[in-house]
Design an enzyme around this catalytic site. Structure first.
Site, mmCIF file in Angstrom:
data_model
loop_
_atom_site.group_PDB
_atom_site.id
_atom_site.type_symbol
_atom_site.label_atom_id
_atom_site.label_comp_id
_atom_site.label_asym_id
_atom_site.label_seq_id
_atom_site.Cartn_x
_atom_site.Cartn_y
_atom_site.Cartn_z
ATOM 1 C CG ASP A 99 24.932 39.289 36.247
ATOM 2 O OD1 ASP A 99 25.718 39.766 35.408
ATOM 3 O OD2 ASP A 99 24.260 38.271 36.044
ATOM 4 C CB SER A 139 31.073 38.869 26.559
ATOM 5 O OG SER A 139 29.896 39.124 27.278
ATOM 6 C CE LYS A 173 23.133 35.937 33.728
ATOM 7 N NZ LYS A 173 22.889 37.385 33.948
#
Length: 421
Positions: A98, A20, A62
């Site tokens: 996402d 990332s 999440k």
């Protein structure tokens, strides 16, 4: 130095192999940091302090982060998972990018879910995102397979017994580094598959993806999802558009940075020398797998053949290959016989592009510590057996019969154009 309110980072655990940071920083708008949080208590403390401008959220948090958000975007609320949080003057808003990343991953490979029976491997937070994309695309049926099925889910064996699914998507960490080579289902049990997708990006091609490719089934790996969701988050952080061309450029840069280049070919075809030069040009680490094998065995290759036999040598070669091809972003030269073992092919392809260095037989050397190429006649016999195997294993073939640097540049040019992501 970034002020806390303008600090952007990824939270989750583990993060050691995350791609990332370079992806976000390739966008050129801000520095990006990895902030590993070992448990939910650490997440709660982090979100309460609010010392960030925005954060991306990865497994396993999440859903954990949702109660700490002052507001949740409609799509994230519908999905039930947040992967992006924006801090606006102390007010935390949760989003799900996402969704955009997974949609991009399918779109780039022309995989359609409309009218299809879709099987998701795993029922975690990411399955909620994929389910939303599949519903919006018009999938006729969406089923989840899990180790401990509940609420209408299937076991993996039940899913394979049924076998009529048309698209399979892996949304679990199974097959992710360092557990490369693991998979949850046998794809030969499914007779109607039109596509297989895997949200994992490390390795670039999981065992599931490689199995599908071997069966001629269209595939999509997880790197475009990773880049797509990162760009979606960056848009929220900065208000900048970051259009499709920017997305493709960052995706290409990321693939080129993390993909391995693996050189195969006959003994003395120039793999090691060329590999070192290619690695230097690309600022990548170079590794000669034969050298690594000798270090593992503690003795030179002729001695291994003499004392332990070729079968032992080949097993050792596979073990070294499995260990070293797990790691991304390198140039590796292989032993000449690596392609003689079919078990090695998935290992070669899991993290990169395979280049066959084809040098004319008359230019190859004999002897010099090469047990299987002791004479011109032995080389000729070996070539008849191996040349078809090299071509079968390779993505690219480069002739090594030109000036050295010309061949190096040919490898760079061909691999740069090939990267499959």
């Amino acid at each position: 130095m970034q002020t806390p309110e303008k600090r952007y980072e990824l939270i989750g655990t583990p993060l050691a192999q995350s791609f990332s940071k370079p992806i976000h920083e390739a966008l050129g708008a801000y520095a990006f940091h990895l902030h590993e949080l070992p448990n939910e208590a650490a997440v709660a403390e982090y979100l309460t302090r609010k010392e960030f401008g925005g954060c991306n959220v990865t497994i396993p948090y999440k859903q954990t982060v949702m109660p700490f958000c002052n507001a949740i975007d409609e799509r994230a609320a519908r999905i039930g998972a947040v992967n992006t949080i924006v801090n606006n003057n102390g007010k935390l808003t949760g989003y799900n990018t996402d969704y955009d990343g997974f949609a991009l991953m399918l779109e780039r490979k022309n995989i359609r879910l409309g009218g299809k029976k879709v099987l998701l491997l795993g029922g975690g937070a990411t399955s909620k995102t994929v389910t939303a994309v599949a519903q919006d695309a018009g999938a006729t049926e969406i089923k989840i397979a899990a180790r401990n099925p509940q609420n209408g889910q299937l076991s993996f064996e039940e899913a394979m017994q049924r076998g009529d699914f048309e698209v399979i998507v892996n949304v679990t960490p199974v097959g992710m580094y360092p557990h490369n080579g693991e998979t949850l289902v046998d794809l030969t049990r499914f007779n109607n598959l039109t596509a297989v997708a895997d949200v994992i990006y490390n390795p670039l091609k999981t065992r599931l993806i490689l199995d599908a490719e071997a069966l001629g089934i269209p595939t999509a790996g997880g790197l475009p999802m990773l880049v797509g969701q990162a760009v979606g988050s960056a848009r929220l952080y900065t208000g900048l558009p970051f259009g499709p061309q920017k997305v493709e450029r960052v995706l290409a840069q990321t693939a080129q940075r993390f993909a391995n280049i693996l050189l195969i070919g006959m003994p003395s075809s120039g793999k090691s020398k060329l590999g070192k030069a290619v690695a230097k040009k690309l600022h990548k680490e170079f590794l000669d797998l034969d050298t690594a094998l000798v270090q593992k065995a503690g003795k030179p290759i002729p001695q291994i053949f003499a004392e332990d036999g070729e079968a032992y040598f080949r097993q050792l070669e596979t073990e070294v290959l499995a260990e070293e091809t797990k790691l991304p972003g390198r140039v590796l030269s292989t032993g000449g016989g690596v392609v003689t073992q079919s078990r090695n092919l998935p290992l070669l392809h899991q993290n990169g592009v395979v280049v066959f260095i084809n040098r004319p037989l008359a230019l190859l050397q004999t002897g010099k510590g090469r047990p299987l190429s002791s004479s011109p006649a032995a080389l000729e016999t070996m070539a008849k057996q191996r040349l078809p195997l090299y071509r079968q294993a390779a993505n690219i073939e480069v002739e090594n019969n030109a000036p050295f640097m010309q061949v190096v540049h040919k490898i760079l040019e061909e691999t740069n154009e090939f990267f499959d992501y």
